[in-house]
Write an enzyme that holds these catalytic residues in place. Structure first.
Site, short mmCIF file in Angstrom:
data_model
loop_
_atom_site.label_atom_id
_atom_site.label_comp_id
_atom_site.label_asym_id
_atom_site.label_seq_id
_atom_site.Cartn_x
_atom_site.Cartn_y
_atom_site.Cartn_z
CB SER A 124 -14.40 -66.91 -39.98
OG SER A 124 -13.43 -67.54 -39.19
CE1 TYR A 148 -15.47 -66.43 -35.76
CE2 TYR A 148 -16.94 -64.55 -35.76
CZ TYR A 148 -15.87 -65.24 -36.29
OH TYR A 148 -15.21 -64.74 -37.39
CE LYS A 152 -18.14 -64.13 -39.13
NZ LYS A 152 -18.25 -62.84 -39.83
#
Ligand code: WQD
Length: 353
Positions: A124, A148, A152
């Site tokens: 992302s 989050y 990643k």
């Protein structure tokens, strides 16, 4: 190729499954249905005119993964499975590291055990943190402002180590910008449980009357109209980007220098749109009013984010080709097809805007 899609019945996974099946690949969709429904498999079969193999399973179940990789003679994996809500990750960091990081370790162990070493990872643009320059290229410094994004980052670092350890691995990390829209059939789209966090599905619910108005989170950003700017990309363009990545990996081309056999690529359009530009485009496409009111900035939001897209063109031979009108039209079609009752009851709200 025989391809395993973890999280395969989710938003990006299901659209990628359509593109890959139509390109002649054979897919197995593994999902724990934490953010999707088993019925998605039936809808994919309806779109494709052929049955779809789907398995209920969690990527943290390494034995289950090994069994699946062997049973279906899997040759490559696209790893979508993971939790992806920024705000939720702040409240539930342990769940995010368990699902996202631990889940990826489990998948890598299963792939190692079965000799499957072609992997496309769903990353992302969140890993870029607050942009230091724009457009964002793949060399931009990485940082995270929430669990989050940090999950990643951890996964990308793990994959780089794995690629360095054994040059049989061929790995591509795809950094998504803002995926929106839906397949033209209106049979698959973003899974909406309750009020969506993301802009486009929320606007669709305002247009249908499910939500009374849109809160525009801040109009005092250093952007042309003061509202947040993002690089929205049609989910079908994103799906085609995965097909292009697989083609590069399966062809065995030398895709990058360091680390050997791992490359990271932005998947965006290179074009940023503000919140108010999205509202205007959606109203034009749907013919519905999207009343809004200016609300305080959302914590953690950045002013602007959009991609430098030349590497995707150079390395994958891919670029996004669907414009904002098609993104909005497909999102509205998904809203109408998936929640017809809501649209039928649509009320028109007019707020002083
Ligand atoms: C877009 C713009 C908001 C809702 C998130 C994740 C990111 C990625 C994509 C997974 C911002 C504004 C939004 C609303 C608004 N997901 N907005 N009112 O935050 O850019 O990215 O989804 O990889 O990781 O962080 O997307 O759609 O939430 O917001 O004004 O009701 O719309 O402030 O400027 P975001 P978004």
């Amino acid at each position: 190729m025989n391809i395993l899609l973890t999280g395969g019945t989710g938003y990006i996974g299901s659209h990628t499954a359509v593109v890959l099946a139509q390109a002649g690949h054979r897919m197995v969709l593994l999902d724990n249905y934490s953010n999707s429904q088993p019925e998605v498999g039936d809808r994919l079969a309806q779109i494709l005119g052929q049955p779809v193999t789907q398995i209920e399973g969690d990527v943290r179940d390494t034995a289950r993964l090994i069994e699946t990789l062997r049973q279906y003679a899997i040759e490559a994996v696209i790893h979508f499975a993971g939790l992806k809500a920024v705000g939720e990750s702040v409240a539930r960091p342990i769940d995010y590291y368990a699902h996202n990081v631990q889940g990826t370790i489990s998948l890598l162990q299963a792939m190692q055990a079965t000799g499957v070493k072609i992997l496309v990872f769903s990353s992302s643009a969140t890993v870029y943190g607050d942009p230091q320059y724009l457009p964002l290229d793949e060399q931009h410094p990485l940082s995270a402002t929430n669990p989050y994004g940090r999950s990643k980052l951890h996964i990308e670092a793990m994959l780089a180590d794995v690629a360095r350890s054994d040059d049989h691995w061929r790995i591509i990390c795809l950094r998504y910008f803002n995926p929106v829209g839906a397949h033209e059939s209106g049979l698959i789209g973003e899974n909406l449980r309750g009020a969506p966090n993301n802009l486009m599905p929320f606007i669709a619910q305002v247009a249908s009357g499910e939500q009374p108005w849109l809160n525009v989170y801040g109009n005092d950003y250093p952007t042309p109209d003061g509202t947040g700017v993002r690089d929205y990309i049609h989910v079908m363009d994103l799906a085609e980007g995965h097909q292009a990545a697989l083609a590069v990996l399966s062809a065995g081309l030398e895709v990058c220098s360091q680390p050997a056999h791992l490359i990271t690529v932005n998947l965006g359009t290179g074009q940023g749109y503000s919140v108010l530009e999205i509202v205007k485009a959606f109203e034009a496409v749907s013919g519905r009013a999207v009343p809004y009111q200016i609300a305080p900035r959302r914590p953690g939001d950045i002013a602007a984010c959009y991609a430098q897209v030349s590497k995707a063109a150079d390395v994958l031979g891919w670029q996004a080709r669907r414009g904002l009108q098609e993104m909005c039209a497909s999102a509205w079609n998904w809203q109408v097809q998936s929640r017809p009752g809501a649209v039928a009851k649509a009320r028109c709200y007019r707020l002083s805007t």
